[in-house]
Write an enzyme that holds these catalytic residues in place. Structure first.
Site, PDB file in Angstrom:
ATOM      1  N   ARG A 170      -7.105  -6.243  -5.782  1.00  0.00           N
ATOM      2  CA  ARG A 170      -7.428  -4.819  -5.534  1.00  0.00           C
ATOM      3  C   ARG A 170      -8.352  -4.305  -6.637  1.00  0.00           C
ATOM      4  NH1 ARG A 170      -3.253   0.383  -4.663  1.00  0.00           N
ATOM      5  NH2 ARG A 170      -4.879   1.966  -4.703  1.00  0.00           N
ATOM      6  N   ASN A 198      -2.232  -3.119   4.588  1.00  0.00           N
ATOM      7  CA  ASN A 198      -3.603  -2.616   4.668  1.00  0.00           C
ATOM      8  C   ASN A 198      -4.622  -3.739   4.614  1.00  0.00           C
ATOM      9  OD1 ASN A 198      -3.874   0.217   4.960  1.00  0.00           O
ATOM     10  ND2 ASN A 198      -2.869   0.485   2.980  1.00  0.00           N
ATOM     11  N   CYS A 220       0.443   4.120   9.685  1.00  0.00           N
ATOM     12  CA  CYS A 220       0.036   4.523   8.332  1.00  0.00           C
ATOM     13  C   CYS A 220       0.853   5.733   7.901  1.00  0.00           C
ATOM     14  CB  CYS A 220      -1.446   4.884   8.357  1.00  0.00           C
ATOM     15  SG  CYS A 220      -2.041   5.703   6.880  1.00  0.00           S
ATOM     16  N   ASP A 221       1.114   5.833   6.606  1.00  0.00           N
ATOM     17  CA  ASP A 221       1.947   6.945   6.131  1.00  0.00           C
ATOM     18  C   ASP A 221       1.148   8.156   5.662  1.00  0.00           C
ATOM     19  OD1 ASP A 221       0.868   6.146   3.756  1.00  0.00           O
ATOM     20  OD2 ASP A 221       2.768   5.755   2.767  1.00  0.00           O
ATOM     21  N   HIS A 250      -7.244   5.984   8.375  1.00  0.00           N
ATOM     22  CA  HIS A 250      -7.865   6.551   7.173  1.00  0.00           C
ATOM     23  C   HIS A 250      -9.211   7.197   7.516  1.00  0.00           C
ATOM     24  CE1 HIS A 250      -5.385   3.987   4.079  1.00  0.00           C
ATOM     25  NE2 HIS A 250      -4.628   4.688   4.892  1.00  0.00           N
ATOM     26  N   TYR A 265      -8.721  10.702   3.394  1.00  0.00           N
ATOM     27  CA  TYR A 265      -9.591   9.545   3.144  1.00  0.00           C
ATOM     28  C   TYR A 265     -11.055   9.795   3.495  1.00  0.00           C
ATOM     29  CZ  TYR A 265      -6.013   6.305   1.628  1.00  0.00           C
ATOM     30  OH  TYR A 265      -5.042   5.671   0.899  1.00  0.00           O
ATOM     31  N   ARG A 300      -7.969   2.960  -9.671  1.00  0.00           N
ATOM     32  CA  ARG A 300      -6.615   3.216  -9.145  1.00  0.00           C
ATOM     33  C   ARG A 300      -5.712   1.972  -9.300  1.00  0.00           C
ATOM     34  NH1 ARG A 300      -2.444   6.386  -8.821  1.00  0.00           N
ATOM     35  NH2 ARG A 300      -1.076   5.826  -7.098  1.00  0.00           N
TER      36      ARG A 300
HETATM   37  P1  NAD Z   1       2.327  -5.384  -3.975  1.00  0.00           P
HETATM   38  O1  NAD Z   1       1.219  -6.265  -4.435  1.00  0.00           O
HETATM   39  O2  NAD Z   1       3.284  -4.822  -4.970  1.00  0.00           O
HETATM   40  O3  NAD Z   1       3.198  -6.199  -2.926  1.00  0.00           O
HETATM   41  C1  NAD Z   1       2.683  -7.000  -1.936  1.00  0.00           C
HETATM   42  C2  NAD Z   1       3.469  -8.302  -1.845  1.00  0.00           C
HETATM   43  O4  NAD Z   1       2.919  -9.073  -0.774  1.00  0.00           O
HETATM   44  C3  NAD Z   1       3.392  -9.183  -3.100  1.00  0.00           C
HETATM   45  O5  NAD Z   1       4.684  -9.494  -3.571  1.00  0.00           O
HETATM   46  C4  NAD Z   1       2.659 -10.434  -2.612  1.00  0.00           C
HETATM   47  O6  NAD Z   1       3.088 -11.614  -3.235  1.00  0.00           O
HETATM   48  C5  NAD Z   1       3.014 -10.429  -1.135  1.00  0.00           C
HETATM   49  N1  NAD Z   1       2.101 -11.237  -0.320  1.00  0.00           N
HETATM   50  C6  NAD Z   1       0.765 -11.351  -0.436  1.00  0.00           C
HETATM   51  N2  NAD Z   1       0.281 -12.181   0.512  1.00  0.00           N
HETATM   52  C7  NAD Z   1       1.354 -12.600   1.239  1.00  0.00           C
HETATM   53  C8  NAD Z   1       1.498 -13.479   2.347  1.00  0.00           C
HETATM   54  N3  NAD Z   1       0.430 -14.060   2.917  1.00  0.00           N
HETATM   55  N4  NAD Z   1       2.733 -13.682   2.833  1.00  0.00           N
HETATM   56  C9  NAD Z   1       3.812 -13.089   2.269  1.00  0.00           C
HETATM   57  N5  NAD Z   1       3.739 -12.249   1.228  1.00  0.00           N
HETATM   58  C10 NAD Z   1       2.509 -12.000   0.713  1.00  0.00           C
HETATM   59  O7  NAD Z   1       1.644  -4.221  -3.128  1.00  0.00           O
HETATM   60  P2  NAD Z   1       2.101  -2.738  -2.810  1.00  0.00           P
HETATM   61  O8  NAD Z   1       1.292  -1.803  -3.586  1.00  0.00           O
HETATM   62  O9  NAD Z   1       3.576  -2.641  -2.910  1.00  0.00           O
HETATM   63  O10 NAD Z   1       1.627  -2.584  -1.304  1.00  0.00           O
HETATM   64  C11 NAD Z   1       2.041  -3.431  -0.275  1.00  0.00           C
HETATM   65  C12 NAD Z   1       1.246  -3.184   0.984  1.00  0.00           C
HETATM   66  O11 NAD Z   1       1.601  -1.971   1.596  1.00  0.00           O
HETATM   67  C13 NAD Z   1      -0.278  -3.094   0.773  1.00  0.00           C
HETATM   68  O12 NAD Z   1      -0.921  -3.710   1.875  1.00  0.00           O
HETATM   69  C14 NAD Z   1      -0.529  -1.631   0.798  1.00  0.00           C
HETATM   70  O13 NAD Z   1      -1.882  -1.353   1.070  1.00  0.00           O
HETATM   71  C15 NAD Z   1       0.413  -1.242   1.896  1.00  0.00           C
HETATM   72  N6  NAD Z   1       0.737   0.179   2.030  1.00  0.00           N
HETATM   73  C16 NAD Z   1       0.475   0.728   3.211  1.00  0.00           C
HETATM   74  C17 NAD Z   1       0.772   2.022   3.461  1.00  0.00           C
HETATM   75  C18 NAD Z   1       0.392   2.601   4.784  1.00  0.00           C
HETATM   76  O14 NAD Z   1       0.485   3.765   4.997  1.00  0.00           O
HETATM   77  N7  NAD Z   1      -0.083   1.836   5.739  1.00  0.00           N
HETATM   78  C19 NAD Z   1       1.389   2.796   2.461  1.00  0.00           C
HETATM   79  C20 NAD Z   1       1.655   2.209   1.221  1.00  0.00           C
HETATM   80  C21 NAD Z   1       1.337   0.876   1.033  1.00  0.00           C
HETATM   81  C1  G6P Z   2      -1.546   6.046   1.239  1.00  0.00           C
HETATM   82  C2  G6P Z   2      -2.159   5.267   2.354  1.00  0.00           C
HETATM   83  C3  G6P Z   2      -1.865   3.812   2.179  1.00  0.00           C
HETATM   84  C4  G6P Z   2      -2.348   3.345   0.824  1.00  0.00           C
HETATM   85  C5  G6P Z   2      -1.713   4.162  -0.258  1.00  0.00           C
HETATM   86  C6  G6P Z   2      -2.325   3.822  -1.605  1.00  0.00           C
HETATM   87  O1  G6P Z   2      -0.160   6.020   1.346  1.00  0.00           O
HETATM   88  O2  G6P Z   2      -1.718   5.660   3.615  1.00  0.00           O
HETATM   89  O3  G6P Z   2      -2.466   3.106   3.212  1.00  0.00           O
HETATM   90  O4  G6P Z   2      -2.048   1.984   0.620  1.00  0.00           O
HETATM   91  O5  G6P Z   2      -1.928   5.523  -0.023  1.00  0.00           O
HETATM   92  O6  G6P Z   2      -1.530   4.356  -2.593  1.00  0.00           O
HETATM   93  P1  G6P Z   2      -1.619   3.814  -4.097  1.00  0.00           P
HETATM   94  O7  G6P Z   2      -0.598   4.656  -4.779  1.00  0.00           O
HETATM   95  O8  G6P Z   2      -1.256   2.351  -4.043  1.00  0.00           O
HETATM   96  O9  G6P Z   2      -3.017   4.053  -4.548  1.00  0.00           O
HETATM   97 MN    MN Z   3      -2.483   4.189   5.129  1.00  0.00          MN
END
Ligand code: NAD
Ligand code: G6P
Ligand code: MN
Length: 445
Positions: free
Chosen positions: A96, A150, A172-173, A203, A268, A288
């Protein structure tokens, strides 16, 4: 739950910073969503183990009846389950950070899911999400995957193309948090007291209708707040999106709103409508990703290590992720056919009348045990249509580039992004991204 069933859930991305909050949230919501088993799955055993051991201690102390396990073995992880909650980050924060810093080197927006960084993340995520979907279908063919990995727009387009019949819902949240903020602006206690019209891509969307339960139009009152302070008028209901950089994003929504005061924008959109401002306000040495590594990641892993060292989770600081209850709402909708409304990322098929039928759009849907039904949003204005056509093409070209291994299409994707000034700059960024992602991307020719 009326059918007395207890559910088994696998959290994919067990080592995620969000995992403890989600596990505790599942416990808190057990009355309406009874759980018999929680499994964590990750492909990084070491990272997951820290989170899992701490959660294991917490669960033993607070919910000994729930079977708990964690593994890197797909068969163990995905056998005999009802739901997969997927939040993986392929390449973790180290990648990232590169997604954000490489574009900034060239004066271009560096962001997790928007612009060249989002495209780079998409090229890593597609394979990871498809792999988990395939494991789920192999070992638990009746299970549903609730995906919030994501970049959701690109991941959703890839699953539409490559796994069109899979039981996956992409959600998405961000709209959830923004709807909570708007509800609080007009004195409602919950977004669930509002009914909304929304269209866009993930987004990348707009609210065009917001009513209260009696059908009163809430848009005029919300618009007054947007015009004055963006989303910053509303206090955060949860502990998500509370850092200073998020507060600035909520404030900046005032300027984003001013571009089209007939709708309320997703935060976004600032990356596309004010990229110059965003770049000026970015520190290319500290993005970030650095904030999250120094903040949320240190905090969560610190608490986990503490629990493990003490052997107890009493007074450990673990907290349920209150904002994540929408995931239980969604699981309940499927499990119990509640037919609740959610904003989902789904194939358009005419729901946005004057827009590509094959686009993955974010729109309200009704969810029940047989999946979702779209709620038509009608025709959209020229401004939104123009922006969405450009952005959906970026997302489609990125997915085509992944499928075909095409350098040309990925270059076109970056070139088309509204955040990128020229094909020349697109190429410079792309060539750096290829070098940085060589362990994750398919080979491009
Ligand atoms: P993080 O890096 O702390 O955790 C992600 C985990 O995924 C890690 O432990 C990593 O080892 C694991 N991983 C990576 N590739 C993998 C694979 N192929 N198979 C199994 N595990 C795998 O990240 P985070 O900040 O906690 O975020 C996690 C995800 O949630 C991200 O994709 C983030 O963008 C997403 N997210 C989405 C929303 C939303 O609204 N859609 C909100 C918040 C976070
Ligand atoms: C929002 C979006 C997520 C994104 C996150 C990033 O919740 O909906 O898709 O991953 O923000 O937050 P962060 O705290 O990791 O920058
Ligand atoms: Mn999102």
């Amino acid at each position: 739950m009326s059918n007395n069933k207890k559910y088994a859930v696998t959290v994919a991305g067990g080592g995620s910073t969000f995992t403890p909050g989600i596990a505790l949230m599942l416990l808190e919501e057990r009355d309406r969503f009874p759980i018999r088993k929680i499994m964590f799955y990750d492909n990084d055993a070491e990272r997951q183990e820290i989170v899992a051991k701490a959660c294991e201690i917490y669960l033993k102390e607070n919910a000994p009846d729930i079977e708990f396990g964690y593994t890197t073995d797909p068969e163990t992880a995905f056998t005999d389950i009802d739901f997969v909650l997927a939040h993986i980050r392929v390449g973790k924060y180290a990648m990232r950070e590169k997604d954000e810093k490489i574009p900034l080197k060239y004066g271009v927006v560096g962001q997790e899911t928007c612009g060249p960084g989002g495209i780079a993340y998409g090229m890593r995520s597609i394979g990871g999400v498809l792999e988990i979907l395939d494991y789920m279908e192999k070992y638990s063919p009746n299970a549903w995957m609730l995906n919030y990995s994501n970049p959701a727009a690109i991941v959703a387009e890839a699953t539409r193309r490559l796994r069109p019949n899979s039981k996956i819902l992409n959600i998405c949240d961000m709209p959830i948090d923004l709807e909570e903020k708007m509800a609080s602006m007009v004195g409602l206690s919950s977004r669930k007291e509002m009914q909304v019209g929304y269209y866009g891509l993930n987004h990348f969307g707009w609210w065009h209708k917001i009513y209260d339960k009696d059908g009163n139009d809430l848009m005029p009152a919300i618009k007054e707040h947007m015009a004055a302070n963006g989303f910053a008028d509303a206090l955060s209901q949860t502990n998500q999106h509370v850092d200073q950089s998020w507060i600035e994003t909520f404030q900046k929504a005032r300027d984003v709103y001013a571009v089209d005061p007939s709708t309320i924008p997703n935060t976004y959109l600032k990356y596309y409508l004010f990229p110059d401002y965003v770049v000026e306000h970015s520190n290319p040495e500290y993005t970030r990703a650095n904030e999250v590594m120094d903040g949320r990641e240190k905090h969560v892993f610190g608490m986990c290590r503490d629990i493990i060292a003490k052997g107890t989770a009493k007074d450990c600081g673990f907290e349920a992720d209150a904002h994540a209850t929408y995931i239980v709402d969604l699981a309940c909708a499927i499990a119990e056919n509640t037919r609740e409304r959610f904003l989902l990322i789904v194939p358009n098929e005419g729901a946005v009348e004057n827009f590509d039928r094959t686009a993955m759009v974010e729109i309200p849907c009704i969810v029940g045990s047989n999946g979702y039904e779209r709620i038509c949003q009608g025709a959209i204005p020229q401004f939104q249509k123009g922006l969405m056509e450009q952005q959906v093409s970026v997302e489609k070209l990125a997915v085509e580039a992944w499928i075909e291994g095409s350098y040309q299409k990925l270059w076109q994707a970056l070139t088309l992004s509204k955040t990128v000034p020229s094909a020349r700059v697109a190429k410079l960024i792309l060539d750096d991204l290829i070098e940085a992602n060589k362990d994750y991307w398919p080979e491009l020719k």
